[in-house]
Design an enzyme around this catalytic site. Structure first.
Site, PDB file in Angstrom:
ATOM      1  N   LYS A 152      42.686  27.132  38.065  1.00 47.83           N
ATOM      2  CA  LYS A 152      41.669  28.417  38.125  1.00 47.83           C
ATOM      3  C   LYS A 152      41.048  27.971  39.461  1.00 47.83           C
ATOM      4  O   LYS A 152      39.991  27.794  39.382  1.00 47.83           O
ATOM      5  CB  LYS A 152      40.798  28.506  36.976  1.00 47.83           C
ATOM      6  CG  LYS A 152      40.670  30.000  36.796  1.00 47.83           C
ATOM      7  CD  LYS A 152      39.967  30.341  35.675  1.00 47.83           C
ATOM      8  CE  LYS A 152      39.374  31.593  35.427  1.00 47.83           C
ATOM      9  NZ  LYS A 152      40.049  32.840  35.835  1.00 47.83           N
TER      10      LYS A 152
HETATM   11  N1  PMP Z   1      45.828  34.965  34.426  1.00 52.65           N
HETATM   12  C1  PMP Z   1      44.775  34.838  35.286  1.00 52.65           C
HETATM   13  C2  PMP Z   1      45.375  34.789  36.569  1.00 52.65           C
HETATM   14  C3  PMP Z   1      43.400  34.830  34.960  1.00 52.65           C
HETATM   15  O1  PMP Z   1      42.498  35.040  35.931  1.00 52.65           O
HETATM   16  C4  PMP Z   1      42.910  34.840  33.600  1.00 52.65           C
HETATM   17  C5  PMP Z   1      41.220  35.003  33.403  1.00 52.65           C
HETATM   18  N2  PMP Z   1      41.111  33.454  33.538  1.00 52.65           N
HETATM   19  C6  PMP Z   1      44.092  34.930  32.769  1.00 52.65           C
HETATM   20  C7  PMP Z   1      45.275  34.737  33.037  1.00 52.65           C
HETATM   21  C8  PMP Z   1      43.565  34.775  31.292  1.00 52.65           C
HETATM   22  O2  PMP Z   1      42.993  33.625  31.144  1.00 52.65           O
HETATM   23  P1  PMP Z   1      41.872  33.285  29.976  1.00 52.65           P
HETATM   24  O3  PMP Z   1      42.624  34.155  28.505  1.00 52.65           O
HETATM   25  O4  PMP Z   1      41.823  31.841  29.753  1.00 52.65           O
HETATM   26  O5  PMP Z   1      40.593  33.916  30.323  1.00 52.65           O
END
Ligand code: PMP
Length: 299
Positions: A152
């Protein structure tokens, strides 16, 4: 936006309005930071943070990919997140830890660049409408050989922002990005699922973020004996599904009404989406004992 009182910056609480950085902060120019998005919820047992350990693990993993050395052990950073929620008396909302290259080095090699960390929290009730109209984006998800797609990293979000600008500019609520192979990948900030004949499918890992909500939905589905497959999905197959939904920390579980104006077999949110969303919402609010281990109580 509605703020709170304090932001944790490099080990100290500072007033929300004073949480500032130098204009020559490395990450501001190059996206050289990593972050998390976490939610906390009000439960009968007090405020609880959902899957905090997994979010902190992903933050440290993302940081390692950019050679950001977070100057705290995981337990200390975890404690700082809990303390920030507590100090702001936040009942329900969003938690944003950020670790980034700071001020002092404008070169691209990051050796010797300072690392800064912050944690902000704020109320953020709804990220998306309950049901969204989606546009398949002309932008593809970042190629996994151009970066670490499962980290991320701040700079990745330019790709998400461009897709969002395109979708909103054409009158849609949200984008859906394909990957370099032409398979459906994910939303700008959400993972993607379809339902066909009571079976769930979601794109496999490789070109997507390994979402913690995605993992939660997969586990809930397995526990409820709902067949679930992680497999490549073409847009033409997706358009034949009965239901589709996005999931993510901010978006929670959000039904998809249509993609490129083509509606799904069942009106959104369909029965499977509703069932999974209701289960998820119960879990995050501490109303399902089976998943208590996913909650970290603030007090
Ligand atoms: N894909 C992307 C590109 C994201 O930014 C997020 C948000 N974090 C998600 C998927 C979903 O991830 P999570 O369930 O861990 O929030």
């Amino acid at each position: 936006m509605k703020g709170t009182k304090y932001i944790w910056m490099d080990g100290k609480f500072v007033a929300w309005k004073r949480a500032k950085v130098h204009v020559l902060t490395h990450a501001l120019h190059y996206g050289s930071g990593v972050f998390e998005g976490i939610r906390c919820y009000e439960t009968e047992g007090g405020v609880a943070i959902f899957r905090l350990g997994e979010h902190v693990d992903r933050l440290y993993y993302s940081a390692s990919r950019l050679k950001i050395k977070i100057p705290y052990p995981k337990w200390r950073f975890t404690k700082a997140i809990i303390e920030t929620v507590k100090k702001n008396r936040l009942k329900e909302g969003y938690i944003r830890p950020l670790c980034y290259y700071g001020y002092g080095n404008m070169g691209l090699p990051v050796e010797g660049a300072p690392v800064n960390c912050s944690i902000a929290v704020w109320p953020w009730p709804k990220y998306l409408k309950p049901v969204v109209r989606v546009k398949a984006s002309k932008f593809i998800r970042i190629h996994p050989k151009s970066t670490y797609a499962d980290a991320k990293i701040c700079g990745h979000y330019v790709n998400s922002i461009l897709a969002s600008i395109e979708a909103k500019g054409s009158g849609y609520d949200e984008a859906l990005l394909l990957d370099y192979k032409g398979n459906v990948a994910e939303g700008p900030g959400e993972n993607f699922f379809i339902v066909k004949n009571n079976q769930l499918s979601t794109p496999p890992l490789g070109t997507i973020l390994k979402g913690i909500t995605r993992d939660s939905i997969i586990r809930i589905a397995r526990d409820q004996r709902i067949p679930i497959q992680e497999r490549p999905l073409k847009l033409r197959d997706v358009l034949k599904a009965d239901e589709a939904f996005f999931c993510g920390t901010a978006a929670e579980v959000t039904g998809i009404d249509s993609i490129n104006r083509k509606r799904f077999g069942m009106a959104a949110p369909g029965p499977m989406t509703t069932k999974l969303r209701d289960t998820y919402i119960d879990i995050v609010h501490g109303r399902n004992n089976k998943y208590r281990r996913w909650l970290s109580y603030v007090s």
